[in-house]
Design a protein around this motif. Structure first.
Motif, PDB file in Angstrom:
ATOM      1  N   VAL A  16      42.209  47.212  66.366  1.00  0.00           N
ATOM      2  CA  VAL A  16      41.829  45.974  65.682  1.00  0.00           C
ATOM      3  C   VAL A  16      43.072  45.277  65.126  1.00  0.00           C
ATOM      4  O   VAL A  16      44.094  45.904  64.828  1.00  0.00           O
ATOM      5  N   GLN A  17      42.952  43.957  64.967  1.00  0.00           N
ATOM      6  CA  GLN A  17      43.989  43.178  64.294  1.00  0.00           C
ATOM      7  C   GLN A  17      43.322  42.205  63.340  1.00  0.00           C
ATOM      8  O   GLN A  17      42.405  41.474  63.732  1.00  0.00           O
ATOM      9  N   LEU A  18      43.802  42.208  62.102  1.00  0.00           N
ATOM     10  CA  LEU A  18      43.279  41.313  61.068  1.00  0.00           C
ATOM     11  C   LEU A  18      44.135  40.054  60.995  1.00  0.00           C
ATOM     12  O   LEU A  18      45.361  40.127  60.904  1.00  0.00           O
ATOM     13  N   ARG A  19      43.463  38.901  61.047  1.00  0.00           N
ATOM     14  CA  ARG A  19      44.120  37.624  60.792  1.00  0.00           C
ATOM     15  C   ARG A  19      43.585  37.082  59.477  1.00  0.00           C
ATOM     16  O   ARG A  19      42.384  36.900  59.319  1.00  0.00           O
ATOM     17  N   ARG A  20      44.500  36.824  58.525  1.00  0.00           N
ATOM     18  CA  ARG A  20      44.107  36.345  57.213  1.00  0.00           C
ATOM     19  C   ARG A  20      44.653  34.946  56.992  1.00  0.00           C
ATOM     20  O   ARG A  20      45.752  34.616  57.447  1.00  0.00           O
ATOM     21  N   ASN A  21      43.876  34.127  56.288  1.00  0.00           N
ATOM     22  CA  ASN A  21      44.358  32.816  55.866  1.00  0.00           C
ATOM     23  C   ASN A  21      44.447  32.827  54.351  1.00  0.00           C
ATOM     24  O   ASN A  21      43.442  32.969  53.652  1.00  0.00           O
ATOM     25  N   LEU A  22      45.671  32.695  53.845  1.00  0.00           N
ATOM     26  CA  LEU A  22      45.930  32.792  52.409  1.00  0.00           C
ATOM     27  C   LEU A  22      46.231  31.405  51.865  1.00  0.00           C
ATOM     28  O   LEU A  22      47.271  30.822  52.183  1.00  0.00           O
TER      29      LEU A  22
ATOM     30  N   SER B 139      28.499  55.554  70.144  1.00  0.00           N
ATOM     31  CA  SER B 139      29.658  55.998  70.917  1.00  0.00           C
ATOM     32  C   SER B 139      30.210  54.890  71.803  1.00  0.00           C
ATOM     33  O   SER B 139      31.422  54.816  72.041  1.00  0.00           O
ATOM     34  N   GLY B 140      29.333  54.008  72.291  1.00  0.00           N
ATOM     35  CA  GLY B 140      29.797  52.889  73.103  1.00  0.00           C
ATOM     36  C   GLY B 140      30.642  51.917  72.308  1.00  0.00           C
ATOM     37  O   GLY B 140      31.631  51.371  72.812  1.00  0.00           O
ATOM     38  N   VAL B 141      30.275  51.695  71.037  1.00  0.00           N
ATOM     39  CA  VAL B 141      31.060  50.824  70.168  1.00  0.00           C
ATOM     40  C   VAL B 141      32.438  51.435  69.927  1.00  0.00           C
ATOM     41  O   VAL B 141      33.467  50.767  70.050  1.00  0.00           O
ATOM     42  N   LEU B 142      32.473  52.718  69.591  1.00  0.00           N
ATOM     43  CA  LEU B 142      33.751  53.394  69.379  1.00  0.00           C
ATOM     44  C   LEU B 142      34.629  53.312  70.622  1.00  0.00           C
ATOM     45  O   LEU B 142      35.838  53.063  70.535  1.00  0.00           O
ATOM     46  N   GLN B 143      34.028  53.501  71.791  1.00  0.00           N
ATOM     47  CA  GLN B 143      34.797  53.476  73.026  1.00  0.00           C
ATOM     48  C   GLN B 143      35.397  52.099  73.283  1.00  0.00           C
ATOM     49  O   GLN B 143      36.545  51.979  73.736  1.00  0.00           O
ATOM     50  N   ARG B 144      34.649  51.037  72.979  1.00  0.00           N
ATOM     51  CA  ARG B 144      35.191  49.692  73.179  1.00  0.00           C
ATOM     52  C   ARG B 144      36.425  49.453  72.313  1.00  0.00           C
ATOM     53  O   ARG B 144      37.402  48.848  72.763  1.00  0.00           O
ATOM     54  N   PHE B 145      36.371  49.917  71.063  1.00  0.00           N
ATOM     55  CA  PHE B 145      37.538  49.725  70.194  1.00  0.00           C
ATOM     56  C   PHE B 145      38.744  50.503  70.709  1.00  0.00           C
ATOM     57  O   PHE B 145      39.878  50.038  70.630  1.00  0.00           O
ATOM     58  N   ARG B 146      38.508  51.696  71.241  1.00  0.00           N
ATOM     59  CA  ARG B 146      39.626  52.476  71.768  1.00  0.00           C
ATOM     60  C   ARG B 146      40.191  51.853  73.039  1.00  0.00           C
ATOM     61  O   ARG B 146      41.406  51.774  73.232  1.00  0.00           O
ATOM     62  N   GLN B 147      39.309  51.372  73.914  1.00  0.00           N
ATOM     63  CA  GLN B 147      39.767  50.777  75.169  1.00  0.00           C
ATOM     64  C   GLN B 147      40.508  49.462  74.935  1.00  0.00           C
ATOM     65  O   GLN B 147      41.430  49.124  75.688  1.00  0.00           O
ATOM     66  N   LYS B 148      40.114  48.726  73.901  1.00  0.00           N
ATOM     67  CA  LYS B 148      40.706  47.406  73.651  1.00  0.00           C
ATOM     68  C   LYS B 148      41.823  47.443  72.606  1.00  0.00           C
ATOM     69  O   LYS B 148      42.197  46.420  72.047  1.00  0.00           O
TER      70      LYS B 148
ATOM     71  N   GLN C 274      48.322  40.521  60.819  1.00  0.00           N
ATOM     72  CA  GLN C 274      48.793  41.857  60.485  1.00  0.00           C
ATOM     73  C   GLN C 274      48.929  42.694  61.760  1.00  0.00           C
ATOM     74  O   GLN C 274      48.498  42.280  62.835  1.00  0.00           O
ATOM     75  N   GLU C 275      49.552  43.853  61.625  1.00  0.00           N
ATOM     76  CA  GLU C 275      49.813  44.671  62.793  1.00  0.00           C
ATOM     77  C   GLU C 275      48.518  45.127  63.458  1.00  0.00           C
ATOM     78  O   GLU C 275      47.477  45.247  62.812  1.00  0.00           O
ATOM     79  N   VAL C 276      48.594  45.386  64.755  1.00  0.00           N
ATOM     80  CA  VAL C 276      47.457  45.966  65.470  1.00  0.00           C
ATOM     81  C   VAL C 276      47.359  47.438  65.075  1.00  0.00           C
ATOM     82  O   VAL C 276      48.350  48.170  65.109  1.00  0.00           O
ATOM     83  N   LEU C 277      46.159  47.851  64.671  1.00  0.00           N
ATOM     84  CA  LEU C 277      45.935  49.226  64.228  1.00  0.00           C
ATOM     85  C   LEU C 277      44.756  49.834  64.976  1.00  0.00           C
ATOM     86  O   LEU C 277      43.840  49.119  65.388  1.00  0.00           O
ATOM     87  N   PRO C 278      44.746  51.154  65.134  1.00  0.00           N
ATOM     88  CA  PRO C 278      43.567  51.805  65.713  1.00  0.00           C
ATOM     89  C   PRO C 278      42.346  51.595  64.808  1.00  0.00           C
ATOM     90  O   PRO C 278      42.485  51.391  63.604  1.00  0.00           O
TER      91      PRO C 278
ATOM     92  N   GLY D  48      42.435  44.765  69.445  1.00  0.00           N
ATOM     93  CA  GLY D  48      43.881  44.869  69.520  1.00  0.00           C
ATOM     94  C   GLY D  48      44.491  44.133  70.683  1.00  0.00           C
ATOM     95  O   GLY D  48      45.672  43.747  70.628  1.00  0.00           O
ATOM     96  N   ASP D  49      43.710  43.897  71.733  1.00  0.00           N
ATOM     97  CA  ASP D  49      44.228  43.151  72.885  1.00  0.00           C
ATOM     98  C   ASP D  49      44.049  41.645  72.728  1.00  0.00           C
ATOM     99  O   ASP D  49      44.331  40.881  73.658  1.00  0.00           O
ATOM    100  N   GLY D  50      43.584  41.217  71.539  1.00  0.00           N
ATOM    101  CA  GLY D  50      43.437  39.794  71.251  1.00  0.00           C
ATOM    102  C   GLY D  50      42.096  39.202  71.597  1.00  0.00           C
ATOM    103  O   GLY D  50      41.858  38.020  71.328  1.00  0.00           O
ATOM    104  N   THR D  51      41.188  39.972  72.179  1.00  0.00           N
ATOM    105  CA  THR D  51      39.873  39.447  72.558  1.00  0.00           C
ATOM    106  C   THR D  51      38.914  39.512  71.373  1.00  0.00           C
ATOM    107  O   THR D  51      39.070  40.354  70.476  1.00  0.00           O
TER     108      THR D  51
END
Length: 358
Positions: A162-168, A150-159, A219-223, A281-284
């Protein structure tokens, strides 16, 4: 006439099985019409179980047969623009399931969960099972979500998710990269930079060209989770455990791909901007222990499904995760991505109004 018996799952994450008991020799058009007549029932079962396996049709052999049967899905088939796995189109929008080499396993994941508009469902068809291994692994994402701390889930919600950065890379450089990176020319099905940029912009993705000709894609920031539009389940829905470098290292080592793991370590040390990354999602940065915890939960929830020729497997892309075990010998599994069914809303991102930029 086609008849079947319904066999409930024997294990926690196994699919519901419809075993054909009459009409095994039915041709593809007959199967299509039968499945269309059963549509309300299989829609209900997919919401309940997340996975339905139809087994026992002996006259389904090829991509054309599969493409015909898919007309019963009641929704358009989707393309794979922006996707990350190497695939080939075979017939219409029927594709190979993946062309990741046989010595790779594939972790449990939901298809294109790194995008704002993923497919609602994914269908698979077995042309040829592997000689050994090659099982498709399945996981109940409700159980996965329950097991994530639950602590892991909470960190993702508070922050902010997620955002994916890909190198193609360019096609000529792809073989030099760790993993199985797709060139930007394949991701966007073009050799023109401007066309790739436009396709990315349409999806809200930021781009930057690096000096080696590769395309850096944010890519876009997503929950980190999304709510199922009919069941109301709030489910883990992202590919943190695949694109994070520390998870990719773990994956390679678990598969015994030690040379690749060493190349990944060198890339992380010498050219970290040339490997994929996932951020809050906040870039951290995301803590390594959180990444590895999620990867371990997904591995623990994976159950192998052994294929038989002619199997048709339908998955709800939110409720069921899928992957693949390593294999030997020929293996041919086809796939199709299915959009929101007629009259159904597309999956909505949990907290999207607050967490995703318009």
């Amino acid at each position: 006439m086609i008849a079947f018996e319904e066999i409930p799952p024997a294990g926690l994450h196994a699919p519901l099985v419809w075993r054909i008991t009459r009409g095994q020799q039915a041709d593809a058009a007959t199967v299509r019409d039968w499945l269309a007549a059963q549509r309300h029932l299989y829609d209900t079962r997919l919401d309940q179980y997340g996975a339905v396996l139809i087994r026992g049709f002996a006259a389904l052999h090829c991509a054309t047969d599969f493409n015909t049967v898919l007309a019963a899905a009641g929704a358009s088939l989707l393309d794979y623009v922006g996707g990350t796995s190497p695939r080939r189109t075979v017939c219409g929008r029927v594709m190979t399931a993946t062309e990741v080499p046989a010595d790779y396993s594939i972790p449990i994941h939901q298809e294109m969960s790194y995008t704002a508009t993923p497919p609602e469902r994914i269908a698979f068809f077995c042309v040829t099972p592997a000689d050994a291994g090659g099982e498709t692994t399945l996981a109940d994402m409700r159980e996965v979500t329950r097991r994530i701390d639950s602590g892991v889930l909470q960190r993702f919600r508070q922050k902010g998710g997620v955002q994916l950065r890909r190198n193609l890379p360019l096609p000529e450089h792809a073989a030099l990269r760790p993993g199985v990176p797709k060139p930007w020319t394949e991701v966007f099905t073009t050799t023109e930079r401007s066309v790739a940029e436009s396709a990315a912009a349409m999806r809200g993705w930021a781009t930057q060209w690096l000096d080696d000709g590769s395309l850096q894609l944010w890519q876009e920031v997503l929950p980190a989770t999304r709510v199922h539009p009919r069941t109301g389940d709030d489910l883990w829905f992202n590919q943190l455990h695949i694109f994070s470098p520390i998870a990719a290292l773990r994956w390679a080592r678990n598969d015994g791909r030690h040379v690749l793991a060493e190349r990944m370590e060198v890339a992380l040390r010498d050219a970290p901007d040339r490997v994929d990354e996932v951020l809050h999602g906040d870039g951290t940065p995301i803590a390594a222990e959180d990444v590895l915890h999620v990867a371990e939960v997904l591995d623990a929830c994976a159950l192998p499904h052994a294929w038989q020729t002619g199997d048709v497997l339908m998955l709800d892309n939110l409720l069921a995760g899928h992957g693949r075990r390593q294999y030997s010998g020929p293996r041919s599994i086809l796939a199709a991505l299915i959009g929101a069914r007629d009259g159904a809303a597309a999956p909505e991102a949990a907290g999207a109004r607050n967490e995703v930029s318009a």
